[in-house]
Scaffold this active site. Structure first.
Site, PDB file in Angstrom:
ATOM      1  N   GLU A  46       0.263  -5.029 -38.980  1.00  0.00           N
ATOM      2  CA  GLU A  46       0.442  -5.682 -40.026  1.00  0.00           C
ATOM      3  C   GLU A  46       1.062  -4.740 -40.883  1.00  0.00           C
ATOM      4  O   GLU A  46       2.197  -5.147 -41.774  1.00  0.00           O
ATOM      5  CB  GLU A  46      -0.754  -5.965 -40.917  1.00  0.00           C
ATOM      6  CG  GLU A  46      -1.370  -7.257 -40.415  1.00  0.00           C
ATOM      7  CD  GLU A  46      -3.101  -6.179 -39.547  1.00  0.00           C
ATOM      8  OE1 GLU A  46      -2.513  -5.552 -38.535  1.00  0.00           O
ATOM      9  OE2 GLU A  46      -3.898  -7.264 -39.201  1.00  0.00           O
ATOM     10  N   SER A 162      -2.654  -2.485   5.934  1.00  0.00           N
ATOM     11  CA  SER A 162      -2.534  -4.061   4.947  1.00  0.00           C
ATOM     12  C   SER A 162      -1.540  -4.004   3.903  1.00  0.00           C
ATOM     13  O   SER A 162      -1.014  -4.950   3.033  1.00  0.00           O
ATOM     14  CB  SER A 162      -3.727  -3.798   3.764  1.00  0.00           C
ATOM     15  OG  SER A 162      -3.863  -2.591   3.256  1.00  0.00           O
ATOM     16  N   TRP A 164       2.700  -4.471   4.387  1.00  0.00           N
ATOM     17  CA  TRP A 164       2.093  -5.376   3.002  1.00  0.00           C
ATOM     18  C   TRP A 164       2.222  -6.446   3.484  1.00  0.00           C
ATOM     19  O   TRP A 164       2.849  -7.231   4.237  1.00  0.00           O
ATOM     20  CB  TRP A 164       3.303  -5.745   2.139  1.00  0.00           C
ATOM     21  CG  TRP A 164       3.697  -4.115   1.184  1.00  0.00           C
ATOM     22  CD1 TRP A 164       5.240  -3.281   1.642  1.00  0.00           C
ATOM     23  CD2 TRP A 164       2.531  -3.405   0.381  1.00  0.00           C
ATOM     24  NE1 TRP A 164       4.760  -2.072   1.046  1.00  0.00           N
ATOM     25  CE2 TRP A 164       3.633  -1.690  -0.136  1.00  0.00           C
ATOM     26  CE3 TRP A 164       2.402  -3.268  -0.995  1.00  0.00           C
ATOM     27  CZ2 TRP A 164       3.464  -0.950  -0.990  1.00  0.00           C
ATOM     28  CZ3 TRP A 164       1.390  -2.722  -1.233  1.00  0.00           C
ATOM     29  CH2 TRP A 164       1.978  -0.852  -1.373  1.00  0.00           C
ATOM     30  N   ARG A 178      -0.836  -5.147 -13.924  1.00  0.00           N
ATOM     31  CA  ARG A 178      -1.509  -3.951 -14.267  1.00  0.00           C
ATOM     32  C   ARG A 178      -1.495  -3.149 -15.544  1.00  0.00           C
ATOM     33  O   ARG A 178      -2.096  -2.999 -16.222  1.00  0.00           O
ATOM     34  CB  ARG A 178      -0.592  -2.802 -13.254  1.00  0.00           C
ATOM     35  CG  ARG A 178      -1.466  -2.628 -11.968  1.00  0.00           C
ATOM     36  CD  ARG A 178      -0.617  -1.334 -10.917  1.00  0.00           C
ATOM     37  NE  ARG A 178      -1.681  -1.466  -9.430  1.00  0.00           N
ATOM     38  CZ  ARG A 178      -0.469  -0.640  -9.194  1.00  0.00           C
ATOM     39  NH1 ARG A 178       0.455   0.212  -8.286  1.00  0.00           N
ATOM     40  NH2 ARG A 178      -1.312  -1.320  -6.888  1.00  0.00           N
ATOM     41  N   THR A 190     -10.707   1.858  -0.888  1.00  0.00           N
ATOM     42  CA  THR A 190      -9.398   1.558  -0.705  1.00  0.00           C
ATOM     43  C   THR A 190      -8.874   2.659  -1.357  1.00  0.00           C
ATOM     44  O   THR A 190      -7.565   3.481  -0.323  1.00  0.00           O
ATOM     45  CB  THR A 190      -9.250   0.937  -2.076  1.00  0.00           C
ATOM     46  OG1 THR A 190      -9.562  -0.638  -1.426  1.00  0.00           O
ATOM     47  CG2 THR A 190      -7.731  -0.024  -2.695  1.00  0.00           C
ATOM     48  N   ASP A 194      -6.391   3.880   1.936  1.00  0.00           N
ATOM     49  CA  ASP A 194      -4.916   3.711   0.982  1.00  0.00           C
ATOM     50  C   ASP A 194      -4.236   4.508   0.683  1.00  0.00           C
ATOM     51  O   ASP A 194      -2.486   4.753   0.935  1.00  0.00           O
ATOM     52  CB  ASP A 194      -4.663   2.487  -0.041  1.00  0.00           C
ATOM     53  CG  ASP A 194      -5.414   1.047   1.066  1.00  0.00           C
ATOM     54  OD1 ASP A 194      -5.080   0.665   2.295  1.00  0.00           O
ATOM     55  OD2 ASP A 194      -5.107  -0.119   0.492  1.00  0.00           O
ATOM     56  N   LEU A 198      -1.727   3.522  -7.892  1.00  0.00           N
ATOM     57  CA  LEU A 198      -2.045   2.911  -8.789  1.00  0.00           C
ATOM     58  C   LEU A 198      -1.690   3.232 -10.117  1.00  0.00           C
ATOM     59  O   LEU A 198      -2.437   2.913 -10.887  1.00  0.00           O
ATOM     60  CB  LEU A 198      -3.371   3.229  -8.639  1.00  0.00           C
ATOM     61  CG  LEU A 198      -4.683   2.639  -7.771  1.00  0.00           C
ATOM     62  CD1 LEU A 198      -6.056   3.578  -7.783  1.00  0.00           C
ATOM     63  CD2 LEU A 198      -3.624   1.601  -7.036  1.00  0.00           C
ATOM     64  N   GLY A 290     -11.456  -3.216  -3.336  1.00  0.00           N
ATOM     65  CA  GLY A 290     -11.320  -4.387  -1.749  1.00  0.00           C
ATOM     66  C   GLY A 290     -12.231  -4.531  -1.798  1.00  0.00           C
ATOM     67  O   GLY A 290     -13.412  -5.280  -2.868  1.00  0.00           O
TER      68      GLY A 290
HETATM   69  N1  LIG Z   1      -5.062  -7.303   0.485  1.00  0.00           N
HETATM   70  C1  LIG Z   1      -5.752  -7.166  -0.434  1.00  0.00           C
HETATM   71  O1  LIG Z   1      -4.887  -7.214  -1.771  1.00  0.00           O
HETATM   72  C2  LIG Z   1      -6.303  -5.249  -0.620  1.00  0.00           C
HETATM   73  C3  LIG Z   1      -6.583  -4.522  -1.919  1.00  0.00           C
HETATM   74  C4  LIG Z   1      -7.577  -3.526  -1.995  1.00  0.00           C
HETATM   75  C5  LIG Z   1      -7.828  -2.585  -0.628  1.00  0.00           C
HETATM   76  N2  LIG Z   1      -6.690  -3.372   0.307  1.00  0.00           N
HETATM   77  C6  LIG Z   1      -7.334  -2.485   1.557  1.00  0.00           C
HETATM   78  O2  LIG Z   1      -9.401  -3.429   1.727  1.00  0.00           O
HETATM   79  C7  LIG Z   1      -9.614  -1.730   2.783  1.00  0.00           C
HETATM   80  C8  LIG Z   1     -10.608  -1.118   1.404  1.00  0.00           C
HETATM   81  O3  LIG Z   1     -11.510  -1.958   1.592  1.00  0.00           O
HETATM   82  P1  LIG Z   1     -13.160  -2.249   1.210  1.00  0.00           P
HETATM   83  O4  LIG Z   1     -14.366  -3.083   0.836  1.00  0.00           O
HETATM   84  O5  LIG Z   1     -13.567  -1.159   2.281  1.00  0.00           O
HETATM   85  O6  LIG Z   1     -13.828  -0.991   0.082  1.00  0.00           O
HETATM   86  P2  LIG Z   1     -13.318  -0.734  -1.442  1.00  0.00           P
HETATM   87  O7  LIG Z   1     -14.130  -2.316  -1.732  1.00  0.00           O
HETATM   88  O8  LIG Z   1     -12.382  -0.208  -1.869  1.00  0.00           O
HETATM   89  O9  LIG Z   1     -14.628  -0.047  -1.399  1.00  0.00           O
HETATM   90  C9  LIG Z   1     -15.901   0.213  -1.344  1.00  0.00           C
HETATM   91  C10 LIG Z   1     -16.168   1.162  -1.212  1.00  0.00           C
HETATM   92  O10 LIG Z   1     -16.641   1.340  -2.592  1.00  0.00           O
HETATM   93  C11 LIG Z   1     -17.556   2.442  -3.229  1.00  0.00           C
HETATM   94  N3  LIG Z   1     -18.988   1.209  -3.803  1.00  0.00           N
HETATM   95  C12 LIG Z   1     -19.811   2.567  -4.947  1.00  0.00           C
HETATM   96  N4  LIG Z   1     -20.231   1.168  -5.076  1.00  0.00           N
HETATM   97  C13 LIG Z   1     -20.120   0.025  -4.774  1.00  0.00           C
HETATM   98  C14 LIG Z   1     -20.670  -1.345  -5.527  1.00  0.00           C
HETATM   99  N5  LIG Z   1     -21.282  -1.492  -6.333  1.00  0.00           N
HETATM  100  N6  LIG Z   1     -19.955  -2.192  -4.867  1.00  0.00           N
HETATM  101  C15 LIG Z   1     -18.796  -1.755  -3.522  1.00  0.00           C
HETATM  102  N7  LIG Z   1     -17.987  -0.547  -2.871  1.00  0.00           N
HETATM  103  C16 LIG Z   1     -19.281   0.377  -4.188  1.00  0.00           C
HETATM  104  C17 LIG Z   1     -18.368   2.691  -1.678  1.00  0.00           C
HETATM  105  O11 LIG Z   1     -17.852   3.973  -1.106  1.00  0.00           O
HETATM  106  P3  LIG Z   1     -18.665   5.758  -1.935  1.00  0.00           P
HETATM  107  O12 LIG Z   1     -19.116   5.839  -0.395  1.00  0.00           O
HETATM  108  O13 LIG Z   1     -17.031   6.093  -2.426  1.00  0.00           O
HETATM  109  O14 LIG Z   1     -19.260   5.232  -3.161  1.00  0.00           O
HETATM  110  C18 LIG Z   1     -18.171   2.124  -1.310  1.00  0.00           C
HETATM  111  O15 LIG Z   1     -17.786   1.926   0.172  1.00  0.00           O
HETATM  112  C19 LIG Z   1      -8.738  -1.489   2.805  1.00  0.00           C
HETATM  113  O16 LIG Z   1      -8.118  -2.138   3.715  1.00  0.00           O
HETATM  114  C20 LIG Z   1      -7.491  -1.828   2.044  1.00  0.00           C
HETATM  115  O17 LIG Z   1      -6.156  -1.857   2.060  1.00  0.00           O
HETATM  116  C21 LIG Z   1      -6.451  -4.550   0.582  1.00  0.00           C
END
Ligand SMILES: NC(=O)c1ccc[n+]([C@@H]2O[C@H](COP(=O)([O-])OP(=O)(O)OC[C@H]3O[C@@H](n4cnc5c(N)ncnc54)[C@H](OP(=O)(O)O)[C@@H]3O)[C@@H](O)[C@H]2O)c1
Length: 358
Positions: A46, A162, A164, A178, A190, A194, A198, A290
Site C-alpha cells: 500500500e 535419479s 534426470w 522453488r 537426498t 545427490d 537446491l 526424498g
Molecule cells: N525424483 C525425485 O523427485 C527425487 C527427489 C528427492 C530425492 N530423490 C532420490 O531419493 C533418494 C533419497 O531418498 P531417501 O528416502 O533415501 O532419503 P530422504 O527422504 O531424502 O532422507 C531421509 C533421511 O532424512 C533424515 N530424517 C530425519 N528425520 C526424518 C524423518 N522424520 N523422516 C524421514 N527422514 C528423516 C534421516 O537421515 P539422518 O540420518 O541424516 O537423520 C533419513 O535417513 C536419492 O536416491 C535421491 O536421488 C529423488
C-alpha cells in the site's frame, strides 16, 4: 482485485516472514499505481502504491489483497497511510488473521469515513495467503511436496540414479515453484545421494529460498555444494538435540544455521521441525523429498499440496518408491488430495493436488 492478486503472487517466496500482498489504486476507471510487498517484507504494497500515485491518490479506490495493517511497527500503519492520502474506498478479500491487525485495519478506515468492501476474490486470496494464515493459526508453514517420478512411481533406480527422470521443461517448472516458496527442504538421504544445490536458477535476481536439510545427527557431506555455498545462500540444518557438538560447530562455522528439533523414535519429529522453522519466519516450504521424508510428512498429515511430475519411463519394482513406507493398512486412513491443476511439460505431466477438506 484479480490484477492485485496476480501482482501479489510475484512476491511469493520473497517477503517472508510477511505475506506477499498486492495493491492497485484506481481512479475514474484508470489504474494509478500497482505494487507488491517488497523483498524482505517491507515496505508494504500500500505504501509503495501511494508513493507511486502521489497527490493523485486523493479520491481513489485501493484494491488490496489483505487487510491493511493497523499497528505501527518498523513502518507506520498502512491504514493510516491510506487515510492520510485521501483514499475513499478500500476493496479487500478478508480480514488479516494476524491478531495485531485482525479487523483493526478496516476499523480504522471505516472510522475515518472510508468505504470498505470485503469478500472480493476471497477464495483465490485464501489460496495465495494460505502459508501466512497457516503459520499464524498453527505455527507451521504451508508444505508443498514435490516428487518427480517414473510412470511406475519410482524416484531413482536401485543404484540410486535419479538425474534426470523428467525433462528440461519440468525441471524449469520446479525452479519456478522453488522461487515461489520461502524454503526448499530435503531429507539427509537426498543431501547425501545427490549433492544438490537446491537454489533457484534462471529466474533473475531473486531472494534465494532458504535450503533446509532434515538430518538427526548432521552427518552430511562437508565436501558438498550445500556446504560450499552455505555462506552465500541460507542453509538451515534441522537436527536432534543429540547431534554431535563438533559437527554442529563446524556447520555453523561455515555459515549454516542449525535448528534444534525434537526426536520421535529414531528420527526427527516432523511436526516439531515444521514448528521450529515456522517460528523462524518461514510461511511456505517446498519439500523435494526424498521418499523417506515424504512418507513422514504425509503420515503426520502435514502436506498441504502435492506436485507430481510423471515421466514416460518405467523403472520397475526394484527402483526407489516415490514415497517410503507409511504403515497404512486402511484406505480410509490415507491422506486424500483433490486435483487442482494439470499440464503437460514437453513429454512429462505435471499434476498439482490440494489437501481435500475433511
Ligand atoms: N525424483 C525425485 O523427485 C527425487 C527427489 C528427492 C530425492 N530423490 C532420490 O531419493 C533418494 C533419497 O531418498 P531417501 O528416502 O533415501 O532419503 P530422504 O527422504 O531424502 O532422507 C531421509 C533421511 O532424512 C533424515 N530424517 C530425519 N528425520 C526424518 C524423518 N522424520 N523422516 C524421514 N527422514 C528423516 C534421516 O537421515 P539422518 O540420518 O541424516 O537423520 C533419513 O535417513 C536419492 O536416491 C535421491 O536421488 C529423488
Amino acid at each position: 482485485m484479480r490484477l492485485a492478486l496476480s501482482i501479489g503472487r510475484r512476491g511469493m517466496g520473497q517477503t517472508w516472514p510477511n505475506p506477499a500482498v498486492g495493491c492497485v489504486l484506481v481512479k475514474d476507471g484508470r489504474i494509478l499505481a500497482r505494487a507488491v510487498t517488497a523483498t524482505g517484507g517491507r515496505p508494504h504494497a500500500e505504501v509503495q502504491a501511494l508513493a507511486q500515485a502521489g497527490a493523485a491518490a486523493k479520491g481513489a479506490t485501493a484494491y488490496v489483497t489483505l487487510e491493511p495493517c493497523s499497528h505501527i511497527g518498523e513502518t507506520p500503519a498502512c491504514s493510516q497511510a491510506l487515510i492520510d492520502a485521501g483514499i475513499v474506498r478500500v476493496v479487500a478479500p478478508f480480514e488479516d488473521n494476524d491478531s495485531r491487525v485482525s479487523g483493526r485495519g478496516f476499523g480504522m478506515l471505516q472510522a475515518a469515513g472510508i468505504e470498505v468492501t470485503l469478500g472480493i476474490c476471497a477464495e483465490e486470496a485464501a489460496i495465495d495467503h494460505a502459508g501466512f494464515f497457516l503459520r499464524n493459526d498453527t505455527g507451521r508453514p504451508f508444505v508443498t511436496l514435490k516428487l518427480a517420478s517414473s510412470f511406475d512411481g519410482r524416484i531413482a533406480t536401485a543404484t540410486g540414479e535419479s538425474q534426470w527422470i523428467t525433462g528440461e521443461a519440468a525441471r524449469k517448472h520446479v525452479h519456478g515453484l522453488r522461487a515461489s516458496h520461502d524454503a526448499v527442504m530435503v531429507g539427509g538421504g537426498t543431501a547425501r545421494a545427490d549433492d544438490p544445490m537446491l537454489n533457484v536458477r534462471g529466474y533473475g535476481a531473486r531472494r534465494q529460498p532458504v535450503r533446509v536439510v532434515v538430518s538427526r545427527r548432521l552427518d552430511l557431506p562437508m565436501m558438498s555444494k550445500l556446504a560450499a555455498s552455505a555462506k552465500d545462500v541460507p542453509l538451515w540444518l534441522c537436527h536432534a538435540p543429540d547431534a554431535d557438538k563438533m559437527l554442529l560447530q563446524t556447520w555453523q562455522g561455515i555459515g549454516a544455521t542449525c535448528v534444534e528439533c525434537s526426536l520421535q523414535g529414531q528420527q526427527l519429529d516432523v511436526a516439531s521441525t515444521l514448528q521450529a522453522i515456522g517460528k523462524a519466519g518461514l510461511t511456505r516450504v517446498f519439500c523435494e523429498g526424498g521418499g523417506a521424508l515424504a512418507a513422514s510428512l504425509l503420515k503426520a498429515d502435514l502436506v498441504d499440496e502435492l506436485v507430481g511430475y510423471t515421466a514416460g519411463l518405467a523403472i520397475g519394482a526394484e527402483g526407489l518408491p516415490a514415497i517410503g513406507a507409511m504403515g497404512l493398512s486402511n484406505l480410509s486412513a490415507a491422506p486424500r488430495f483433490k486435483l487442482a491443476e494439470q499440464q503437460t511439460l514437453d513429454g512429462d505431466v505435471m499434476m498439482r493436488w490440494r489437501r481435500a477438506s475433511k
